[in-house]
Design a protein around this motif. Structure first.
Motif, mmCIF file in Angstrom:
data_model
loop_
_atom_site.group_PDB
_atom_site.id
_atom_site.type_symbol
_atom_site.label_atom_id
_atom_site.label_comp_id
_atom_site.label_asym_id
_atom_site.label_seq_id
_atom_site.Cartn_x
_atom_site.Cartn_y
_atom_site.Cartn_z
ATOM 1 N N LEU A 192 0.828 -1.200 0.000
ATOM 2 C CA LEU A 192 0.000 0.000 0.000
ATOM 3 C C LEU A 192 0.860 1.247 0.000
ATOM 4 N N GLU A 193 1.954 1.238 0.755
ATOM 5 C CA GLU A 193 2.843 2.392 0.797
ATOM 6 C C GLU A 193 3.424 2.671 -0.584
ATOM 7 N N GLY A 194 3.795 1.593 -1.301
ATOM 8 C CA GLY A 194 4.333 1.779 -2.642
ATOM 9 C C GLY A 194 3.286 2.302 -3.609
ATOM 10 N N VAL A 195 2.040 1.802 -3.491
ATOM 11 C CA VAL A 195 0.982 2.284 -4.372
ATOM 12 C C VAL A 195 0.699 3.758 -4.121
ATOM 13 N N VAL A 196 0.665 4.170 -2.854
ATOM 14 C CA VAL A 196 0.448 5.584 -2.525
ATOM 15 C C VAL A 196 1.561 6.437 -3.095
ATOM 16 N N ASP A 197 2.801 5.962 -2.974
ATOM 17 C CA ASP A 197 3.941 6.721 -3.488
ATOM 18 C C ASP A 197 3.829 6.902 -4.994
ATOM 19 N N ARG A 198 3.500 5.825 -5.711
ATOM 20 C CA ARG A 198 3.378 5.931 -7.163
ATOM 21 C C ARG A 198 2.216 6.828 -7.556
ATOM 22 N N TYR A 199 1.128 6.728 -6.812
ATOM 23 C CA TYR A 199 -0.031 7.554 -7.130
ATOM 24 C C TYR A 199 0.288 9.039 -6.942
ATOM 25 N N GLN A 200 0.970 9.365 -5.855
ATOM 26 C CA GLN A 200 1.306 10.767 -5.620
ATOM 27 C C GLN A 200 2.292 11.280 -6.661
ATOM 28 N N GLN A 201 3.224 10.429 -7.070
ATOM 29 C CA GLN A 201 4.164 10.857 -8.094
ATOM 30 C C GLN A 201 3.468 11.073 -9.430
ATOM 31 N N SER A 202 2.453 10.238 -9.716
ATOM 32 C CA SER A 202 1.742 10.408 -10.981
ATOM 33 C C SER A 202 0.966 11.721 -11.001
ATOM 34 N N LYS A 203 0.630 12.252 -9.821
ATOM 35 C CA LYS A 203 -0.077 13.522 -9.733
ATOM 36 C C LYS A 203 0.883 14.723 -9.751
ATOM 37 N N ALA A 204 2.177 14.456 -9.606
ATOM 38 C CA ALA A 204 3.159 15.541 -9.558
ATOM 39 C C ALA A 204 3.347 16.139 -10.944
ATOM 40 N N ALA A 205 4.207 17.154 -11.020
ATOM 41 C CA ALA A 205 4.478 17.852 -12.279
ATOM 42 C C ALA A 205 5.141 16.912 -13.269
ATOM 43 N N ALA A 206 5.002 17.241 -14.570
ATOM 44 C CA ALA A 206 5.555 16.394 -15.610
ATOM 45 C C ALA A 206 7.082 16.386 -15.524
ATOM 46 N N LEU A 207 7.667 15.265 -15.928
ATOM 47 C CA LEU A 207 9.124 15.126 -15.928
ATOM 48 C C LEU A 207 9.730 15.999 -17.013
ATOM 49 N N LYS A 208 10.883 16.544 -16.737
ATOM 50 C CA LYS A 208 11.571 17.436 -17.663
ATOM 51 C C LYS A 208 12.730 16.707 -18.326
ATOM 52 N N CYS A 209 13.078 17.215 -19.502
ATOM 53 C CA CYS A 209 14.221 16.666 -20.236
ATOM 54 C C CYS A 209 15.501 16.961 -19.459
ATOM 55 N N GLN A 210 16.406 15.985 -19.439
ATOM 56 C CA GLN A 210 17.653 16.140 -18.686
ATOM 57 C C GLN A 210 18.791 16.704 -19.528
ATOM 58 N N LEU A 211 18.564 16.943 -20.817
ATOM 59 C CA LEU A 211 19.644 17.417 -21.690
ATOM 60 C C LEU A 211 19.403 18.813 -22.231
ATOM 61 N N CYS A 212 18.218 19.399 -21.948
ATOM 62 C CA CYS A 212 17.985 20.784 -22.384
ATOM 63 C C CYS A 212 18.916 21.714 -21.610
ATOM 64 N N GLU A 213 19.543 22.665 -22.291
ATOM 65 C CA GLU A 213 20.562 23.515 -21.663
ATOM 66 C C GLU A 213 19.940 24.650 -20.854
ATOM 67 N N LYS A 214 18.932 25.328 -21.353
ATOM 68 C CA LYS A 214 18.374 26.488 -20.652
ATOM 69 C C LYS A 214 17.084 26.112 -19.928
ATOM 70 N N SER A 215 15.971 26.274 -20.584
ATOM 71 C CA SER A 215 14.685 25.931 -19.950
ATOM 72 C C SER A 215 14.303 24.525 -20.384
ATOM 73 N N PRO A 216 14.371 23.559 -19.475
ATOM 74 C CA PRO A 216 14.064 22.163 -19.852
ATOM 75 C C PRO A 216 12.621 22.021 -20.334
ATOM 76 N N LYS A 217 12.497 21.280 -21.420
ATOM 77 C CA LYS A 217 11.175 20.978 -21.953
ATOM 78 C C LYS A 217 10.630 19.706 -21.287
ATOM 79 N N GLU A 218 9.336 19.493 -21.499
ATOM 80 C CA GLU A 218 8.721 18.294 -20.937
ATOM 81 C C GLU A 218 9.257 17.061 -21.650
ATOM 82 N N ALA A 219 9.652 16.067 -20.873
ATOM 83 C CA ALA A 219 10.198 14.837 -21.445
ATOM 84 C C ALA A 219 9.084 14.031 -22.108
ATOM 85 N N THR A 220 9.428 13.400 -23.220
ATOM 86 C CA THR A 220 8.466 12.569 -23.944
ATOM 87 C C THR A 220 8.809 11.091 -23.868
#
Length: 729
Positions: free
Chosen positions: A156-184
């Motif tokens: 249950l703890e793991g499911v809650v953690d995954r659920y909360q992460q899925s509600k968090a902000a979108a993941l960003k690209c790790q290679l953008c130099e200035k303003s990271p774009k949303e990762a695809t």
């Protein structure tokens, strides 16, 4: 995912679970919330043998021990559970959600326990504390380990953690130099999140990188968090891994638990095997529940369409009603308002019923979907022991939820039709009595083709009323033609919706139809069903006449109670010393038929009888004693023909074990004759045979015989011969 959120919230604080623990009743609660709802009991009322877990009686057996619960809403709010002694209450308050919260007690010196003595452990729990589940209100007195005696729900703890992460902000690209774009995408091999431009620039789909696996960012985040499965350790033996599962206690155990004897006499299975077994059971239950959810979605679509149809039919009915009322000029206008009110009420009632059903079904479907999503997340867990701690409860919940979608749940409670007909026939002086005619003639019944069949020369037909038909039906009329395309005739009138017609001609094609009737008149005919009785084949003599090949067995439903049947109703004997009659399950009325009976057992020289009979023949006397049977009875030396208790044509030649008695019935000439061991026995036994007859035998407990049907007629016999007196085999 949103519908699963209620499954992930603590029943006490209403927030997402934090460090959830599993109570013996399979419900979950935050560790901090559990401390807040503890109840302290006096020392004298708490036996040392009472433990939160690991006692001689497993906490997982709470279902069997629930009979001993002393919980009462009228007194303390807690009591003994599973054999524990209840304790007096202490002053308490009730939280808004109904959970009793007790004031802190004077702290006791912490006991010397290896779990509580570790750095970072929780503050000590007062001795003799009791906790009550906020959902089912079952109570339990804690042992010296306190809340540490309850297992953590890591799944249950793991499911809650995954659920909360899925509600968090979108993941960003790790290679953008200035303003990271949303990762695809995320590369599982590189462990890097890319946006589309960076993926094309830094991770082209060619060369060695072409073999890398790209996944959606959300899946990549989960796979990044996923590590090799953590091996759980025993709560009582920290150095031992949980490797077995106690079936009786329903809990994972280690080898030391088995050696100490606590689970030594219990059935124990491998942890991995039980993990897979319970996952399979949950998956199977989820498949059934998923089918119910799919049916519910389709049912909701049907209900929404019904709303539209009700509205359309209501508008159409109102227009028709207004036209009829306007045609009756002044007198009808005074009545028109009342009739319109009547229609509107019916309209609103139908809409209200259907909308209420839509609302009820939507809520139930949302709860079902939430439970399904939660269970699917639980199945993804790689921790066997954690999964097994909650699998039983989830499986029960899934079965319970699936049972709520039983018969009647997905059936509309209201039809979209308006079963109202305005009668415009009354004269003007009776206008003040004008009202709706509630009754219509019934709709055409629907033949259930999967239940309609023919067996030999019998036809069984089954039908039902159209779905959602609310018009009353007083009965049904079944009609068949003559088998040659002639006029239809009534063969059944009654209230039953299944009928078997016997005595039809072999090798004939019958057309059948059915209609319903009530006080308003006769309804429309159903569709016409064409049915073919058993086919015929040419006789061995290759003559123009046809020998009918009929297969049948003995009929247990019409046999005397003393008759004993076996071998798929082909072998018969009797439990009585008196003669008892058993008939075949197929009536014969046309063609040439031949069947044989083999004598399997013959003791003390009895005289069984063989022949044919009407359907109402006596069953408790020898065949041929009444005027409903035509038979030959035979002993070990000779035979006689008998009908209506008249004995004729005694002939030498009897039967013994292994003998074969043949019966030849020729409707083309209307004669009945018998054979013993392939030799004709005496002359033609009976003539003038016409109508419906059933093959029959009579016997007592000294005889056992086996029936053989579907046989060709004997070679010596030619259908249509003028004289059989000198015929030889």
């Amino acid at each position: 995912m949103d519908e699963m959120e209620e499954e992930l919230k603590c029943p006490v604080c209403g927030s997402f679970f934090r460090e959830p623990i599993i109570l013996p009743c399979s419900h979950n609660i935050c560790l901090a919330c559990a401390r807040n709802i503890l109840v302290q009991t006096p020392d004298a009322e708490s036996p040392q043998s009472s433990r939160a877990s690991g006692s001689g009686v497993s906490d997982y057996d709470y279902l069997d021990l629930d009979k001993m619960s002393l919980y009462s809403e009228a007194d303390s709010g807690y009591g003994s559970y599973g054999g524990f002694v209840s304790a007096p209450t202490t002053p308490c308050q009730k939280s808004p959600n109904g959970v009793r919260v007790f004031p802190p007690t004077v702290p006791q010196p912490p006991p010397q326990h290896h779990l509580l003595g570790q750095p970072g452990s929780l503050p000590p729990i007062p001795r003799n504390s009791c906790i009550t589940c906020p959902q089912c209100h079952r109570s339990l007195i804690l042992d010296d380990r306190g809340l540490r005696g309850f297992a953590k729900n890591r799944v249950l703890e793991g499911v809650v953690d995954r659920y909360q992460q899925s509600k968090a902000a979108a993941l960003k690209c790790q290679l953008c130099e200035k303003s990271p774009k949303e990762a695809t995408v995320m590369c599982e091999q590189c462990d890097v999140f890319y946006c589309d431009p960076c993926r094309l620039r830094c991770h082209p789909p060619r060369g060695p990188l072409a073999k890398h696996r790209l996944v959606p960012p959300a899946q990549g985040r989960i796979s990044r968090r996923t590590s090799p499965r953590k091996i759980s350790t025993c709560t009582e033996h920290e150095l031992e891994n949980l490797s077995m599962y106690c079936v009786q206690c329903k809990m994972p155990v280690c080898y030391q638990c088995l050696e100490e004897g606590k689970h030594g006499t219990h059935e124990v299975k491998a942890l991995g095997a039980m993990w897979k077994l319970h996952k399979g059971q949950l998956s199977q239950a989820l498949n059934i529940l998923s089918d119910r959810a799919t049916e519910a979605k389709e049912f909701l679509v049907q209900l929404r369409n019904m709303v539209q149809h009700i509205q359309e039919n209501g508008v159409e009915f109102e227009a028709c009603l207004v036209a009829q009322c306007d045609a009756l000029i002044d007198a009808l206008n005074r009545r028109k308002a009342q009739l319109l009110t009547r229609v509107n009420k019916e309209h609103e009632h139908k809409l209200k019923v259907v909308r209420d059903q839509i609302s009820h079904c939507t809520v139930k479907l949302r709860q079902t979907t939430g439970l399904m999503e939660y269970c699917l997340e639980v199945i993804k867990e790689n921790d066997p022991s954690g999964f097994l701690q909650i699998s039983d409860a989830l499986i029960r919940r899934v079965h319970l939820t699936e049972g709520q979608w039983g018969k009647g749940t997905l059936t509309p409670r209201m039809t979209s039709d308006f079963d109202l007909t305005l009668d415009s026939g009354p004269l003007l002086q009776t206008i003040h009595q004008l009202d709706f005619v509630q009754m219509k003639v019934p709709a055409a019944p629907m033949l259930q083709l999967e239940e309609c069949c023919t067996i030999n020369n019998s036809a069984t037909l089954s039908w039902k009323q159209p779905p959602l038909s609310t018009v009353a039906v007083d009965g049904y009329i079944l009609e068949l033609d003559d088998g040659n395309g002639g006029q239809f005739r009534e063969v059944y009138v009654g209230t039953e919706m299944i009928c078997t017609v016997d005595g039809l001609h072999y090798n004939s094609t019958y057309m059948s139809r059915v209609k319903a009737f009530n006080a308003s008149g006769l309804g429309q005919y159903s569709k016409t069903l064409v049915m073919q009785t058993s086919e015929t084949g040419h006789s061995p003599c290759d003559m123009q006449s046809l020998a009918t090949v009929a297969w049948f067995t003995f009929d247990p439903t019409s046999a005397h109670p003393d008759i004993i049947l076996s071998n798929d109703n082909l072998t018969v004997t009797c439990s009585s010393y008196d003669d008892r009659v058993v008939m075949g399950n197929s009536g014969l009325s046309r063609g040439v038929h031949y069947w044989e009976v083999t004598v399997d057992r013959y003791d003390n020289h009895p005289d069984p009888a063989f022949g044919v009979a009407r359907g109402d023949v006596l069953k408790d006397v020898m065949l041929g004693k009444d005027d409903k049977a035509w038979a030959m009875y035979v002993d070990n030396n000779r035979s006689w023909f008998m009908h209506n208790n008249s004995h004729t044509n005694r002939a030498d030649g009897g039967i013994s074990k292994g003998a074969t008695v043949g019966v030849l019935l020729d409707f083309t000439r209307g004669i009945l004759m018998f054979l013993i061991n392939d030799e004709q026995q005496g002359p033609v036994a009976f003539d003038g045979i016409e109508g419906l007859y059933y093959p029959a035998v009579s016997l007592n407990r000294n005889v056992q015989m086996t029936l053989h049907t579907g046989l060709p007629i004997p070679d010596f016999y030619t259908p249509g011969e003028a004289d059989l007196q000198g015929a030889e085999c």
